[in-house]
Scaffold this motif. Sequence first.
Motif, short mmCIF file in Angstrom:
data_model
loop_
_atom_site.label_atom_id
_atom_site.label_comp_id
_atom_site.label_asym_id
_atom_site.label_seq_id
_atom_site.Cartn_x
_atom_site.Cartn_y
_atom_site.Cartn_z
N ASP A 14 42.12 -55.25 -79.14
CA ASP A 14 42.12 -53.98 -78.39
C ASP A 14 40.99 -53.80 -77.38
O ASP A 14 40.42 -52.71 -77.27
CB ASP A 14 42.12 -52.79 -79.36
CG ASP A 14 43.29 -52.81 -80.32
OD1 ASP A 14 44.20 -53.63 -80.15
OD2 ASP A 14 43.28 -52.00 -81.26
N GLN A 16 40.74 -52.87 -74.30
CA GLN A 16 41.62 -52.27 -73.32
C GLN A 16 40.86 -51.43 -72.30
O GLN A 16 39.81 -50.87 -72.61
CB GLN A 16 42.67 -51.43 -74.05
CG GLN A 16 43.57 -52.29 -74.93
CD GLN A 16 44.40 -51.50 -75.90
OE1 GLN A 16 44.21 -51.60 -77.10
NE2 GLN A 16 45.33 -50.68 -75.39
N THR A 50 45.35 -58.37 -78.99
CA THR A 50 46.18 -57.21 -79.34
C THR A 50 45.88 -56.04 -78.41
O THR A 50 44.81 -55.93 -77.83
CB THR A 50 45.95 -56.75 -80.79
OG1 THR A 50 44.63 -56.21 -80.93
CG2 THR A 50 46.18 -57.88 -81.78
N GLU A 51 46.88 -55.17 -78.31
CA GLU A 51 46.76 -53.92 -77.59
C GLU A 51 47.29 -52.80 -78.48
O GLU A 51 48.38 -52.93 -79.04
CB GLU A 51 47.57 -53.93 -76.29
CG GLU A 51 47.08 -54.89 -75.25
CD GLU A 51 47.96 -54.92 -74.01
OE1 GLU A 51 47.46 -55.33 -72.96
OE2 GLU A 51 49.16 -54.53 -74.10
N PRO A 54 49.08 -49.09 -75.50
CA PRO A 54 48.68 -49.33 -74.11
C PRO A 54 49.08 -48.22 -73.14
O PRO A 54 48.44 -48.06 -72.09
CB PRO A 54 49.35 -50.66 -73.76
CG PRO A 54 50.41 -50.86 -74.78
CD PRO A 54 50.00 -50.11 -76.00
N GLY A 59 46.18 -51.35 -70.69
CA GLY A 59 46.34 -52.71 -71.19
C GLY A 59 45.00 -53.39 -71.39
O GLY A 59 43.94 -52.79 -71.18
N CYS A 60 45.05 -54.62 -71.79
CA CYS A 60 43.84 -55.42 -71.99
C CYS A 60 43.06 -55.50 -70.67
O CYS A 60 43.65 -55.52 -69.59
CB CYS A 60 44.23 -56.82 -72.46
SG CYS A 60 42.82 -57.88 -72.84
N LEU A 73 49.82 -62.33 -76.36
CA LEU A 73 49.55 -60.89 -76.33
C LEU A 73 50.47 -60.17 -77.30
O LEU A 73 51.68 -60.38 -77.28
CB LEU A 73 49.75 -60.37 -74.91
CG LEU A 73 49.37 -58.93 -74.64
CD1 LEU A 73 47.88 -58.70 -74.88
CD2 LEU A 73 49.71 -58.56 -73.20
N GLN A 75 51.42 -56.29 -78.96
CA GLN A 75 51.26 -54.84 -78.97
C GLN A 75 51.46 -54.37 -80.40
O GLN A 75 52.26 -54.93 -81.15
CB GLN A 75 52.25 -54.18 -78.02
CG GLN A 75 51.90 -54.50 -76.58
CD GLN A 75 52.68 -53.68 -75.59
OE1 GLN A 75 53.58 -52.93 -75.94
NE2 GLN A 75 52.34 -53.84 -74.33
#
Length: 190
Positions: A14, A16, A50-51, A54, A59-60, A73, A75
């Motif tokens: 995460d 992000q 991971t996200e 988002p 996002g990342c 990737l 989610q």
Amino acid sequence: MRLMREQSLLLIVDMQTGLMRVIEHGEQAAAEAAWLGGMAGELEVPVWVTEQYPEGLGGCEPHLLEALPGCRLWQKVHFDAHAEPAFARALAESGRRQIVLCGAEAHICVMQTGLGLLEAGYEVFWLVEATASRRTAEAVLARERMVQAGAVPVSADMVAYEWLHRCDNVCFKQAHRRFLRPRAGRTLIF
């Protein structure tokens, strides 16, 4: 227990855009994750990112994704990435048992993911300089709790040199030129 690159996977949780701007030492955490991710790519160690939500957190971090062209990737909606059935299944199928873990926020998603991995029988290595929270004290508390639960605190240098294992081959020489030498003088906060 020693890290073996054939058994390792780097998991970046995460990092992000909407979250990293409020994270203490977030810039360092992302830079260190990108650095070790580059090293992992050089050594054919899988990198997963991971996200969390988002749509709200963004996002990342784009510069992190740029540094990790071969990453996978994911989610997620659970704070614990391992609670996501597809993630847990794919990780089990990968055969990788040593998870080098970092990301944000240390005391929420990173810690819960680490606890879930430990409960599932994985070896967890807490990448200290690449794991952060809005408040440093919470990141420190999360690290202490993870160590008590069985995680091993590590630095990116520790991980890189354990993955490399020896210095008398072409792999080490390339990694030294591309990653180790340029990083040697960098000041880090642990």
